[in-house]
Motif scaffolding. Structure first.
Motif, mmCIF file in Angstrom:
data_model
loop_
_atom_site.group_PDB
_atom_site.id
_atom_site.type_symbol
_atom_site.label_atom_id
_atom_site.label_comp_id
_atom_site.label_asym_id
_atom_site.label_seq_id
_atom_site.Cartn_x
_atom_site.Cartn_y
_atom_site.Cartn_z
ATOM 1 N N THR A 48 0.802 -1.234 0.000
ATOM 2 C CA THR A 48 0.000 0.000 0.000
ATOM 3 C C THR A 48 0.838 1.289 0.000
ATOM 4 O O THR A 48 0.493 2.224 -0.728
ATOM 5 C CB THR A 48 -0.986 0.006 1.193
ATOM 6 O OG1 THR A 48 -1.643 -1.266 1.219
ATOM 7 C CG2 THR A 48 -2.001 1.119 1.087
ATOM 8 N N ARG A 78 10.814 -8.154 6.999
ATOM 9 C CA ARG A 78 10.775 -9.601 6.834
ATOM 10 C C ARG A 78 12.227 -10.103 6.909
ATOM 11 O O ARG A 78 13.139 -9.391 6.482
ATOM 12 C CB ARG A 78 10.175 -9.949 5.468
ATOM 13 C CG ARG A 78 8.672 -9.603 5.322
ATOM 14 C CD ARG A 78 8.461 -8.256 4.673
ATOM 15 N NE ARG A 78 7.059 -7.898 4.514
ATOM 16 C CZ ARG A 78 6.409 -8.031 3.350
ATOM 17 N NH1 ARG A 78 7.021 -8.520 2.286
ATOM 18 N NH2 ARG A 78 5.143 -7.686 3.263
ATOM 19 N N GLY A 147 -2.838 -5.754 7.513
ATOM 20 C CA GLY A 147 -2.993 -6.961 6.701
ATOM 21 C C GLY A 147 -4.446 -7.428 6.681
ATOM 22 O O GLY A 147 -5.274 -6.934 7.451
ATOM 23 N N VAL A 152 -0.678 -5.475 12.128
ATOM 24 C CA VAL A 152 -0.049 -4.166 11.879
ATOM 25 C C VAL A 152 1.431 -4.304 12.180
ATOM 26 O O VAL A 152 1.815 -5.015 13.104
ATOM 27 C CB VAL A 152 -0.670 -3.025 12.725
ATOM 28 C CG1 VAL A 152 -2.144 -2.867 12.411
ATOM 29 C CG2 VAL A 152 -0.462 -3.222 14.191
ATOM 30 N N LYS A 205 -9.720 -5.353 2.895
ATOM 31 C CA LYS A 205 -9.356 -4.891 4.249
ATOM 32 C C LYS A 205 -10.577 -4.375 5.020
ATOM 33 O O LYS A 205 -10.465 -4.053 6.207
ATOM 34 C CB LYS A 205 -8.330 -3.746 4.174
ATOM 35 C CG LYS A 205 -7.101 -4.016 3.324
ATOM 36 C CD LYS A 205 -6.110 -4.867 4.057
ATOM 37 C CE LYS A 205 -4.889 -5.215 3.224
ATOM 38 N NZ LYS A 205 -4.003 -4.082 2.985
#
Ligand code: 6PG
Length: 245
Positions: A48, A78, A147, A152, A205
Motif C-alpha cells: 500500500t 521480513r 494486513g 499491523v 481490508k
C-alpha cells in the motif's frame, strides 16, 4: 473529496490516498523540523505505501521535504536480505530512498538477513535508543498498514508480541505470512509516537478496518495502537471503508 467516517478520513481512490498521505507526511515533517530540528519517521512495508513513497520521491512533494533533517527507520522487516523482493527496505529504497537526499547514515535498516533475528532486533533497538533522547524513543511519525487478518507492522492477531511491555523491537514468527520470520516494533514504541498514520486500501481490508474502528471490544492488533500522547490518523480508500457505513 475526503470524507470522515468513524473518525477515519476516506478518499475515493488509492491515488487520492497516496496524495493525501504525502501531504500529511510533508506537513508532519515540517512541524517536527520547526519544533525539534529533525524529523524521525518509521516507514511501513507491504504494497500500500508504494504510491505514497513514489509521490514523495517526485515533485511537488520532494522539494517540500527537508531530507537532510529526516531520519528514516522501519516499522518492521521480513527476515530476508535487502535485495529480496519481499524486503520492506528494498521496496522503500526503490520507490523513495534511492531518489531523495537523505544522508545514508540517517537511514536505519533492519538487518533482515541476520542469522540470529533476536540479536538483530536487539541491535535495532540499541540503534533506536541511541538516536533518540535517553529513555524515550518517540517517533514524529510511524506509518502503518493493515494486513487482511488485521496485523499491523509484524504484530499478528493473538501474538504474545502484542503484550510486550519493555522491548521496543522483537523478532517474531508467524504462520500467517509468506515470510514467517520478521522483526517488528512493539506496542510501547508505536504508542509513544507523536503521530501514527494508518494507510489502508482495498475492499479485502474492509472487514478488519470496521472491526477496529467500530467494535470497542476489537481484539485486532490495530485496536492496540493508541498513542498515549499522540494522534492516530486513519486514511482509507473508499473500498477499505466499505464496512464503516
Ligand atoms: C509487512 C508490513 C505489514 C503491512 C500489511 C499490509 O511487512 O508485511 O509492514 O504490516 O503493512 O501487511 O500490507 P499491504 O499493504 O501489502 O496490504
Amino acid at each position: 473529496m475526503a470524507k470522515t467516517l468513524a473518525g477515519a478520513t476516506v478518499v475515493d481512490t488509492p491515488a487520492a490516498l497516496a496524495e493525501e498521505a504525502a501531504d500529511l507526511f510533508v506537513r508532519t515533517a515540517a512541524d517536527a523540523i520547526t519544533g525539534r530540528g529533525r524529523f524521525m519517521v518509521a516507514l511501513a512495508g507491504g504494497a500500500t505505501p508504494r504510491g505514497l513513497y513514489a509521490r514523495l520521491a517526485a515533485e511537488p512533494f520532494r522539494a517540500r521535504m527537508d531530507w537532510h533533517r529526516t531520519w528514516v527507520s522501519f516499522g518492521d522487516e521480513r527476515c530476508v536480505p535487502p535485495t529480496d523482493p519481499e524486503s520492506n527496505y528494498r521496496m522503500a529504497r526503490e520507490t523513495l530512498l534511492a531518489h531523495v537526499p537523505v544522508p545514508p547514515g540517517q537511514i536505519f535498516r533492519i538487518d533482515g538477513e541476520a542469522a540470529d533475528a533476536a540479536r538483530a532486533a536487539e541491535e535495532y533497538e540499541r540503534r533506536l535508543r541511541a538516536a533518540f533522547e535517553p529513555g524515550l524513543v518517540r517517533f514524529d511519525l510511524i506509518l502503518l498498514g493493515m494486513g487482511l487478518d488485521g496485523h499491523v507492522a509484524s504484530l499478528f492477531p493473538g501474538s504474545p508480541a502484542l503484550d510486550e511491555k519493555d522491548r521496543l523491537v522483537i523478532a517474531v514468527e508467524t504462520r500467517a505470512a509468506v515470510v514467517a520470520k520478521r522483526i517488528t516494533l512493539t506496542p510501547p514504541v508505536l504508542n509513544a509516537a507523536r503521530r501514527v498514520l494508518f494507510l489502508i486500501a482495498g475492499a479485502e481490508k474492509a472487514r478488519s478496518v470496521a472491526d477496529v474502528l467500530r467494535n470497542p471490544a476489537s481484539s485486532l492488533p490495530g485496536a492496540r495502537v493508541r498513542p498515549t500522547e499522540g494522534v492516530v490518523t486513519w486514511l482509507l480508500d473508499r473500498a477499505a471503508a466499505e464496512g464503516l457505513r
